[in-house]
Design a protein around this motif. Structure first.
Motif, PDB file in Angstrom:
ATOM      1  N   GLU A  56      52.510  45.215  33.097  1.00 25.52           N
ATOM      2  CA  GLU A  56      52.286  45.559  31.693  1.00 25.52           C
ATOM      3  C   GLU A  56      51.622  44.396  30.975  1.00 25.52           C
ATOM      4  O   GLU A  56      51.960  43.233  31.193  1.00 25.52           O
ATOM      5  CB  GLU A  56      53.627  45.876  31.010  1.00 25.52           C
ATOM      6  N   GLY A  57      50.682  44.709  30.101  1.00 33.92           N
ATOM      7  CA  GLY A  57      50.036  43.685  29.283  1.00 33.92           C
ATOM      8  C   GLY A  57      48.703  43.236  29.839  1.00 33.92           C
ATOM      9  O   GLY A  57      48.159  43.807  30.784  1.00 33.92           O
ATOM     10  N   VAL A  58      48.179  42.167  29.241  1.00 34.98           N
ATOM     11  CA  VAL A  58      46.861  41.646  29.600  1.00 34.98           C
ATOM     12  C   VAL A  58      47.001  40.411  30.485  1.00 34.98           C
ATOM     13  O   VAL A  58      47.903  39.587  30.276  1.00 34.98           O
ATOM     14  CB  VAL A  58      46.041  41.304  28.330  1.00 34.98           C
ATOM     15  N   GLY A  59      46.142  40.297  31.476  1.00 31.42           N
ATOM     16  CA  GLY A  59      46.090  39.090  32.297  1.00 31.42           C
ATOM     17  C   GLY A  59      45.198  38.068  31.624  1.00 31.42           C
ATOM     18  O   GLY A  59      44.031  38.350  31.337  1.00 31.42           O
ATOM     19  N   ILE A  60      45.730  36.869  31.352  1.00 25.54           N
ATOM     20  CA  ILE A  60      44.955  35.803  30.716  1.00 25.54           C
ATOM     21  C   ILE A  60      44.463  34.871  31.811  1.00 25.54           C
ATOM     22  O   ILE A  60      45.281  34.260  32.521  1.00 25.54           O
ATOM     23  CB  ILE A  60      45.798  35.002  29.700  1.00 25.54           C
ATOM     24  N   VAL A  61      43.146  34.746  31.944  1.00 30.66           N
ATOM     25  CA  VAL A  61      42.546  33.930  33.001  1.00 30.66           C
ATOM     26  C   VAL A  61      41.937  32.679  32.374  1.00 30.66           C
ATOM     27  O   VAL A  61      41.031  32.781  31.538  1.00 30.66           O
ATOM     28  CB  VAL A  61      41.462  34.708  33.776  1.00 30.66           C
ATOM     29  N   VAL A  62      42.431  31.524  32.759  1.00 31.33           N
ATOM     30  CA  VAL A  62      41.892  30.252  32.271  1.00 31.33           C
ATOM     31  C   VAL A  62      40.778  29.828  33.222  1.00 31.33           C
ATOM     32  O   VAL A  62      41.006  29.643  34.426  1.00 31.33           O
ATOM     33  CB  VAL A  62      42.978  29.157  32.230  1.00 31.33           C
ATOM     34  N   SER A  63      39.581  29.683  32.676  1.00 32.40           N
ATOM     35  CA  SER A  63      38.415  29.367  33.506  1.00 32.40           C
ATOM     36  C   SER A  63      37.604  28.260  32.842  1.00 32.40           C
ATOM     37  O   SER A  63      37.460  28.255  31.614  1.00 32.40           O
ATOM     38  CB  SER A  63      37.553  30.622  33.675  1.00 32.40           C
ATOM     39  N   PRO A  64      37.053  27.318  33.624  1.00 33.17           N
ATOM     40  CA  PRO A  64      36.416  26.145  33.016  1.00 33.17           C
ATOM     41  C   PRO A  64      34.970  26.335  32.584  1.00 33.17           C
ATOM     42  O   PRO A  64      34.456  25.530  31.832  1.00 33.17           O
ATOM     43  CB  PRO A  64      36.488  25.100  34.131  1.00 33.17           C
ATOM     44  N   LEU A  65      34.320  27.396  33.051  1.00 29.65           N
ATOM     45  CA  LEU A  65      32.885  27.515  32.795  1.00 29.65           C
ATOM     46  C   LEU A  65      32.506  28.864  32.208  1.00 29.65           C
ATOM     47  O   LEU A  65      32.987  29.909  32.663  1.00 29.65           O
ATOM     48  CB  LEU A  65      32.097  27.290  34.086  1.00 29.65           C
ATOM     49  N   ILE A  66      31.633  28.826  31.209  1.00 27.00           N
ATOM     50  CA  ILE A  66      31.180  30.041  30.538  1.00 27.00           C
ATOM     51  C   ILE A  66      30.496  30.988  31.521  1.00 27.00           C
ATOM     52  O   ILE A  66      30.744  32.196  31.522  1.00 27.00           O
ATOM     53  CB  ILE A  66      30.241  29.682  29.367  1.00 27.00           C
ATOM     54  N   ALA A  67      29.624  30.443  32.371  1.00 21.41           N
ATOM     55  CA  ALA A  67      28.865  31.293  33.303  1.00 21.41           C
ATOM     56  C   ALA A  67      29.798  32.062  34.228  1.00 21.41           C
ATOM     57  O   ALA A  67      29.587  33.245  34.506  1.00 21.41           O
ATOM     58  CB  ALA A  67      27.903  30.444  34.123  1.00 21.41           C
ATOM     59  N   LEU A  68      30.839  31.385  34.710  1.00 19.08           N
ATOM     60  CA  LEU A  68      31.799  32.029  35.605  1.00 19.08           C
ATOM     61  C   LEU A  68      32.482  33.193  34.903  1.00 19.08           C
ATOM     62  O   LEU A  68      32.596  34.288  35.445  1.00 19.08           O
ATOM     63  CB  LEU A  68      32.835  31.006  36.065  1.00 19.08           C
ATOM     64  N   MET A  69      32.940  32.972  33.689  1.00 20.66           N
ATOM     65  CA  MET A  69      33.621  34.028  32.947  1.00 20.66           C
ATOM     66  C   MET A  69      32.709  35.236  32.737  1.00 20.66           C
ATOM     67  O   MET A  69      33.101  36.381  32.982  1.00 20.66           O
ATOM     68  CB  MET A  69      34.059  33.505  31.577  1.00 20.66           C
ATOM     69  N   GLN A  70      31.494  34.967  32.280  1.00 26.13           N
ATOM     70  CA  GLN A  70      30.582  36.066  31.949  1.00 26.13           C
ATOM     71  C   GLN A  70      30.239  36.900  33.188  1.00 26.13           C
ATOM     72  O   GLN A  70      30.212  38.132  33.118  1.00 26.13           O
ATOM     73  CB  GLN A  70      29.305  35.502  31.318  1.00 26.13           C
ATOM     74  N   ASN A  71      30.007  36.244  34.311  1.00 26.90           N
ATOM     75  CA  ASN A  71      29.670  36.978  35.526  1.00 26.90           C
ATOM     76  C   ASN A  71      30.843  37.807  36.031  1.00 26.90           C
ATOM     77  O   ASN A  71      30.668  38.946  36.474  1.00 26.90           O
ATOM     78  CB  ASN A  71      29.204  36.008  36.621  1.00 26.90           C
ATOM     79  N   GLN A  72      32.044  37.238  35.986  1.00 30.32           N
ATOM     80  CA  GLN A  72      33.204  37.983  36.462  1.00 30.32           C
ATOM     81  C   GLN A  72      33.504  39.159  35.552  1.00 30.32           C
ATOM     82  O   GLN A  72      33.865  40.244  36.019  1.00 30.32           O
ATOM     83  CB  GLN A  72      34.417  37.059  36.584  1.00 30.32           C
ATOM     84  N   VAL A  73      33.366  38.962  34.253  1.00 31.00           N
ATOM     85  CA  VAL A  73      33.605  40.056  33.311  1.00 31.00           C
ATOM     86  C   VAL A  73      32.563  41.159  33.501  1.00 31.00           C
ATOM     87  O   VAL A  73      32.896  42.353  33.488  1.00 31.00           O
ATOM     88  CB  VAL A  73      33.620  39.537  31.858  1.00 31.00           C
ATOM     89  N   ALA A  74      31.307  40.780  33.705  1.00 34.74           N
ATOM     90  CA  ALA A  74      30.259  41.781  33.942  1.00 34.74           C
ATOM     91  C   ALA A  74      30.568  42.619  35.183  1.00 34.74           C
ATOM     92  O   ALA A  74      30.412  43.847  35.180  1.00 34.74           O
ATOM     93  CB  ALA A  74      28.900  41.096  34.105  1.00 34.74           C
ATOM     94  N   ALA A  75      31.030  41.953  36.244  1.00 31.21           N
ATOM     95  CA  ALA A  75      31.366  42.665  37.482  1.00 31.21           C
ATOM     96  C   ALA A  75      32.562  43.594  37.275  1.00 31.21           C
ATOM     97  O   ALA A  75      32.589  44.715  37.800  1.00 31.21           O
ATOM     98  CB  ALA A  75      31.660  41.661  38.592  1.00 31.21           C
ATOM     99  N   LEU A  76      33.571  43.150  36.503  1.00 31.50           N
ATOM    100  CA  LEU A  76      34.754  43.981  36.249  1.00 31.50           C
ATOM    101  C   LEU A  76      34.408  45.192  35.393  1.00 31.50           C
ATOM    102  O   LEU A  76      34.866  46.316  35.673  1.00 31.50           O
ATOM    103  CB  LEU A  76      35.844  43.144  35.566  1.00 31.50           C
ATOM    104  N   CYS A  77      33.616  44.989  34.363  1.00 31.76           N
ATOM    105  CA  CYS A  77      33.216  46.109  33.506  1.00 31.76           C
ATOM    106  C   CYS A  77      32.412  47.138  34.296  1.00 31.76           C
ATOM    107  O   CYS A  77      32.519  48.348  34.054  1.00 31.76           O
ATOM    108  CB  CYS A  77      32.407  45.603  32.308  1.00 31.76           C
TER     109      CYS A  77
END
Length: 599
Positions: A56-77
């Motif tokens: 239940e709830g949201v998974g909070i992912v701590v990540s050091p780089l903007i590029a990494l976050m954006q690419n992973q989010v794009a793949a998940l969406c």
């Protein structure tokens, strides 16, 4: 775990878990903390993404780089998972919209930079919602001795203090025993379960060549083994990055640069070009790469010696994330050894830091000079043992070096250093040893020393290799003034007294290993299959451009290979292809069947 397996198949399109994934996912889903060490490309992301979907709830992912976050989010969406980023790349209005949707329970996963997470505003925000888990990605960033240290990571123990009942999972691909201990201490994971997968990346071939003309050697390597492939070339300095990029471009290759001295916009544009287009070579300092999950990088080359095996492993691990054959290639010479030792000696860091840095460099030099399997040497560094005696996929295994008793020659070299006053570098010392009557030799009257001409039976190239190896072995050190003059060490004295033998690698002409490579999937395709492969790639590129994402977010090369091999004709058959989940089947199934039925 039946629910987890169902998500794996239907959402992510994979038929089964690999290695320890299932055990990690069960542990976190049941509320346990853990530290996960898994090689790049080993599927670390699934270890927190699936528990976030199950809890239940949201998974909070701590990540050091903007590029990494954006690419992973794009793949998940792309596969139907509600995910977002919250970092400095968003405008205030965009950030506010993300926060409102977060409070409304609209996300499965939220990727956040450590700086943002540690603000009082954000911590108060997430106290108002159910949190499924905290995932601390690239956890080695907590280590003050590491190559990717991020000060903010050392404050992440606040998560355990503020949210004691929310499970935490720390993940990294790079951590020796010392770094693991530091991660556990700094993140408050003393009671956490530790999962350690093999560090081995068997699809990567390791090759280290003697540096002669590194740019020409690099060009020959790319031409011979990776024409048209995407790759990364690492250089130590910004200047060398720019010079190498210009040179490769001048040779007709598609190369772009990346280093901290460029503007953020330039770096972003070049990174996007590398990620979204095919066959682009990124020439960069180590400022580039962490979190880059482009799966089809076919080679990583180093034109300068990395500072540690951790850095080398992390950087070379960006090749072959898709499991297909890839190369880790390095040109290494005497200058690299001198430069790295000097950088440590001239550093203003505390003595303990210098000692750690020296120990890490010596391990790296040992890997370069080893006469046994490079892969096993590297795995041993990370505390991993194996029953095999050789990997069969590194240059030492494929082209074993010859070893020679160089004790007498090393004594000559050390004596020459002593007789010339410990004031000269390799070039001058080799002239003395070979009896070359240069102007500098005459100026210093070194034609009169006892070591003049005693090494004329060896070539200049061989003598340079001797000096490189004895510096690597710690028998010589360099001065602190930056002139590159050699000095004897305590270790050299037992060799000079004849109390210790020295065996070195025999320098042989570099042999290409391309002819010994296993035939990859693409090389085995017939003309009809190759035509289908190109059609699928063209279609994928068009769809990726329409969606504004890298091509691999649509489908990995491995999925396209399987489509070519199986040539499925129905939706049921498409479901059996790795990498095609329910969402992608709905979105792209008809397009794929139309292309495939033509073959």
């Amino acid at each position: 775990m039946s629910d987890a397996l169902s998500i794996l198949k239907e959402v992510f399109g994979y038929p089964a878990f690999r290695g320890q994934q299932a055990e990690v996912i069960a542990h976190v889903t049941n509320g346990g903390d853990c530290l996960v060490l898994m090689p790049t490309g080993g599927g670390k992301s699934l270890c927190y993404q699936i528990p976030a979907l199950l809890r239940e709830g949201v998974g909070i992912v701590v990540s050091p780089l903007i590029a990494l976050m954006q690419n992973q989010v794009a793949a998940l969406c792309e596969i139907g998972v509600d995910a977002a980023v919250l970092n400095s790349s968003l405008s205030s209005q965009e950030a506010a919209a993300v926060e409102q949707k977060l409070l409304a329970g609209g996300y499965d996963l939220l990727y956040v930079a450590p700086e943002r997470l540690l603000t009082g505003r954000f911590l108060n925000l997430i106290t108002r919602i159910p949190v499924a888990l905290f995932a601390i990605d690239e956890a080695h960033c907590v280590s003050q001795w590491g190559h990717d240290f991020r000060p903010e990571y050392s404050q992440l123990s606040v998560l355990h203090e503020r949210f004691p009942n929310v499970p935490r999972i720390a993940l990294t691909a790079t951590a020796d025993m010392h770094t693991r201990k530091e991660i556990i201490e700094r993140l408050g994971l003393a009671m956490a379960k530790v999962f350690i997968s093999s560090f081995d990346r068997p699809n990567i071939r390791y090759q280290i060549v003697d540096k002669i003309n590194s740019r020409s050697q690099l060009f020959s390597f790319i031409q011979a083994e990776h024409p048209g492939d995407a790759g990364i070339v690492y250089c130590l300095s910004r200047k060398k990055v720019e010079e190498t990029t210009t040179w490769l471009t001048g040779q007709g290759m598609r190369a772009v640069a990346y280093h901290a001295g460029m503007s953020m916009q330039e770096r972003h544009l070049n990174q996007e070009k590398f990620l979204r287009e095919e066959g682009v070579i990124m020439v960069a300092t180590i400022a580039f790469g962490m979190g880059i999950d482009k799966p089809d990088v076919r080679f990583v080359a180093h034109l300068d010696l990395p500072k540690s095996i951790e850095g080398y492993y992390q950087e070379t691990g960006r090749a072959g994330r898709d499991g297909q054959a890839a190369n880790a290639w390095m040109a290494y010479g005497l200058g690299d050894v001198i430069q790295q030792r000097r950088m440590i000696e001239e550093s203003e860091a505390p003595i303990k830091f210098k000692q750690v840095a020296t120990r890490k460099l010596e391990a790296m030099l040992s890997l370069c000079e080893t006469t046994s399997c490079r892969r096993l040497r590297m795995l041993s560094y990370f505390g991993e043992t194996t029953d095999i005696a050789a990997c069969g996929n590194c240059d030492v295994c494929l082209n074993p070096p010859q070893i020679w008793d160089a004790t007498v020659e090393v004594q000559k070299a050390l004596s020459c250093v002593y007789r010339t006053g410990q004031n000269f570098g390799a070039g001058h010392l080799i002239d003395v040893l070979r009896g070359n009557l240069t102007e500098r030799v005459k100026e210093w009257h070194h034609d009169r020393v006892s070591t003049f001409g005693i090494g004329k039976d060896l070539s200049e190239k061989t003598w340079r290799a001797v000096f490189r190896q004895i510096v690597a072995l710690g028998l010589l050190t360099t001065d602190h003034e930056g002139y590159g003059a050699f000095h004897l060490t305590e270790a050299s004295r037992v060799v000079l007294r004849g109390e210790q033998a020295v065996h070195l690698r025999l320098q042989t002409k570099s042999q290409r290993l391309a002819e010994k490579r296993q035939v990859d999937d693409l090389a085995s395709l017939d003309s009809v299959e190759r035509n289908l492969w190109e059609q699928l790639r063209t279609w994928r590129a068009r769809i990726a451009k329409e969606h504004g994402v890298p091509a691999y977010v649509i489908f990995h090369d491995a999925t396209l290979h399987e489509l070519v091999r199986l040539c499925p004709q129905t939706e049921d058959e498409l479901r059996q292809v790795t990498g095609i989940g329910v969402r992608k089947l709905d979105k792209y199934g008809n397009h794929l069947i139309e292309i495939l039925r033509g073959h």
